[in-house]
Design a protein around this motif. Structure first.
Motif, mmCIF file in Angstrom:
data_model
loop_
_atom_site.group_PDB
_atom_site.id
_atom_site.type_symbol
_atom_site.label_atom_id
_atom_site.label_comp_id
_atom_site.label_asym_id
_atom_site.label_seq_id
_atom_site.Cartn_x
_atom_site.Cartn_y
_atom_site.Cartn_z
ATOM 1 N N VAL A 390 -63.044 87.016 32.688
ATOM 2 C CA VAL A 390 -61.744 86.934 32.017
ATOM 3 C C VAL A 390 -61.480 85.537 31.457
ATOM 4 O O VAL A 390 -61.246 85.360 30.260
ATOM 5 N N VAL A 391 -61.511 84.520 32.329
ATOM 6 C CA VAL A 391 -61.113 83.172 31.910
ATOM 7 C C VAL A 391 -62.095 82.593 30.904
ATOM 8 O O VAL A 391 -61.699 82.098 29.832
ATOM 9 N N ILE A 392 -63.397 82.624 31.232
ATOM 10 C CA ILE A 392 -64.393 82.035 30.331
ATOM 11 C C ILE A 392 -64.431 82.746 28.981
ATOM 12 O O ILE A 392 -64.441 82.082 27.933
ATOM 13 N N PRO A 393 -64.460 84.081 28.907
ATOM 14 C CA PRO A 393 -64.405 84.711 27.580
ATOM 15 C C PRO A 393 -63.142 84.361 26.798
ATOM 16 O O PRO A 393 -63.186 84.187 25.574
ATOM 17 N N ALA A 394 -62.012 84.245 27.495
ATOM 18 C CA ALA A 394 -60.785 83.886 26.789
ATOM 19 C C ALA A 394 -60.827 82.453 26.271
ATOM 20 O O ALA A 394 -60.285 82.154 25.203
ATOM 21 N N ALA A 395 -61.459 81.558 27.023
ATOM 22 C CA ALA A 395 -61.538 80.153 26.619
ATOM 23 C C ALA A 395 -62.782 79.836 25.807
ATOM 24 O O ALA A 395 -62.964 78.682 25.406
ATOM 25 N N LEU A 396 -63.628 80.825 25.545
ATOM 26 C CA LEU A 396 -64.913 80.560 24.905
ATOM 27 C C LEU A 396 -64.784 79.893 23.535
ATOM 28 O O LEU A 396 -65.546 78.961 23.244
#
Length: 490
Positions: A390-396
């Motif tokens: 969730v977090v990494i894909p959103a911040a990618l």
């Protein structure tokens, strides 16, 4: 009058104008400041601005324009016999400035009088002895033409400095008088002050843009001169870099570009995993106390001078890699013959880039809304699964922008490459070979006694322009990606 004292006088006039303007505005309404259109401080600030801003603006313009105009006037006095080609004019003008400075020092120290400095002749006086008394060393005899040009340079500079002092002080006094006259109760001082401050802020913002434009045009014009002397196809599509300063040089950017990209790639291989994992730990796992200590310590790496990293690469990392991959090393292989290599420079550069990646990635990860994390945890995901899915894909998108910014920083690095990678321009896939980059070649081509009009010197500007376009493209791409990310969550 020295510029330092002139600036102090302007500041003193501005302070005086502040108090006079404020007192006059209050007195104009019988001492009742409530009747004033603006607060008393605005009347004082308006007076100070009227004194300081026009005078300082004129002073800055004068200091920039006077040397150019004086040199243009004096250069016309240099006979063509001293400058058989345009390339040597700068060298002659350097001698002119040096002699003029020596005459000024000689007058200040009492070695000669001001009248003697104006009438001194190289044919009848030992000018070298006069200049030697004040510590001005000359590499050759002072020619009469150079001495006359130096005397003219000195006289024009002195006249210009006197005119500058008189004009700037006169403008400041006029501003002081006008500001005092208009300081009354109905004067809209606040509107004037805010408008002037807005214009100053706009000028400050425009300065960076104008500086960038100036850099581009300065490199562009010299690059055009280079391509008039050297083949464009050989520069962009050749396979050899071999400047010899004797004509028929091979000046292809491709070997340098390969070394630049190869070293930057290895640096990113080191910096991205370490920096990204550090950012994840600081933003998702570390407590407030740990974060308050660890993040500043990590960002200290960004403040270390690059020359220190270069010494670290040369004295520590390079010998360590040789002890592992050299002929008599621990692994018993002969892959690395010297301490300078692509791997040495790339590894140290990667360490330097860690705080760039970690700090930017940390800010981007923290910008992901907490509601997204709460939703994932509420559905039963573990903290690690929330971070990974969730977090990494959103911040990618923001993380990619941070990586591109770090890449542009790596491409422009010089000192680490000079001391850690060597100076050989070639194509090689081995990370244990010595290579060089565009930035190191720019430094090399612009140092020494080479002719400034030769292709071997002008090529530095073509290299700089290419590097500028490359890093600008990476920065623009990174900013576009980050902007899209911010628009999504803000």
């Amino acid at each position: 009058m020295p510029v330092f004292w002139l600036v102090l006088i302007l500041l003193a006039l501005a302070v005086a104008g502040y108090f006079i303007g404020r007192i006059r505005a209050v007195n104009s309404v019988g001492g009742d400041s409530r009747v004033l259109h603006s607060l008393p401080v605005y009347y004082g600030a308006s007076a100070a601005i009227s004194v300081l801003v026009p005078a300082m603006g004129l002073l800055a313009i004068w200091l920039l324009a006077q040397p150019i105009l004086v040199e243009r006037s004096v250069s016309g006095m240099i006979p063509s016999s001293l400058i058989p080609d345009g390339a040597n004019l700068n060298l002659v003008m350097a001698d002119v400035r040096r002699v003029a400075e020596g005459l000024n020092v000689a007058v200040q120290q009492g070695a000669i009088s001001n009248e003697q400095a104006r009438t001194l002749r190289a044919e009848t006086s030992d000018i070298r002895a006069v200049l030697g008394q004040v510590g001005v060393a000359l590499g050759q005899e002072v020619r009469p033409e150079v001495l006359r040009a130096a005397q003219s340079y000195r006289n024009l500079s002195a006249s210009g400095a006197l005119a500058m002092t008189v004009t700037v002080l006169a403008l400041a006094m006029v501003g002081l008088g006008v500001s005092i006259r208009i300081s009354h109760g109905q004067f809209r001082a606040r509107n004037v002050v805010e408008r002037v401050i807005l214009l100053l802020l706009m000028a400050a913002a425009s300065l960076a843009i104008l500086t960038t434009i100036g850099i581009v045009f300065s490199m562009l014009f010299e690059s055009i001169n280079f391509f008039r002397l050297h083949s464009v196809s050989d520069f962009f599509f050749g396979a050899t870099w071999a400047p010899n300063f004797r004509g028929d040089s091979d000046l292809s950017i491709l070997p340098l570009l390969w070394g630049t990209l190869y070293i930057s790639f290895i640096a990113l291989l080191v910096a991205v995993p370490i920096g990204l994992f550090a950012a994840i730990f600081l933003s998702e796992y570390a407590g407030p106390k740990t974060r308050a200590i660890a993040k500043p310590l990590l960002e200290i790496l960004a403040g270390i001078p690059t020359i220190v990293y270069g010494l670290f690469a040369l004295l520590t990392v390079g010998p360590l890699l040789v002890s592992l991959f050299g002929q008599s090393g621990t692994l018993g292989v002969n892959w690395m013959s010297g301490a300078t290599s692509v791997l040495t420079a790339g590894a140290v550069m990667g360490i330097m880039l860690v705080p760039f990646v970690s700090s930017l990635s940390d800010d981007i990860i923290n910008a992901v809304p907490q509601s997204i994390r709460d939703g994932s945890l509420g559905l039963g995901a573990t903290p690690s699964e929330t971070i990974r899915n969730v977090v990494i894909p959103a911040a990618l998108p923001g993380i990619v922008g941070a990586i591109l910014l770090a890449a542009s920083r790596a491409i422009g690095e010089t000192m680490i490459v000079v001391m850690g990678a060597g100076a050989i321009a070639k194509f090689s896939l081995s990370p244990f070979d010595s290579m060089t980059t565009i930035t190191t070649r720019i430094v090399s081509q612009l140092t020494g006694d080479g002719d400034f009009s030769s292709p071997e010197t002008l090529v530095a500007f073509a290299l700089g322009l290419t590097l500028f376009v490359l890093t600008l493209g990476l920065n623009v791409l990174a900013l576009v990606i980050v902007r899209k990310y911010r628009e999504q969550y803000e």
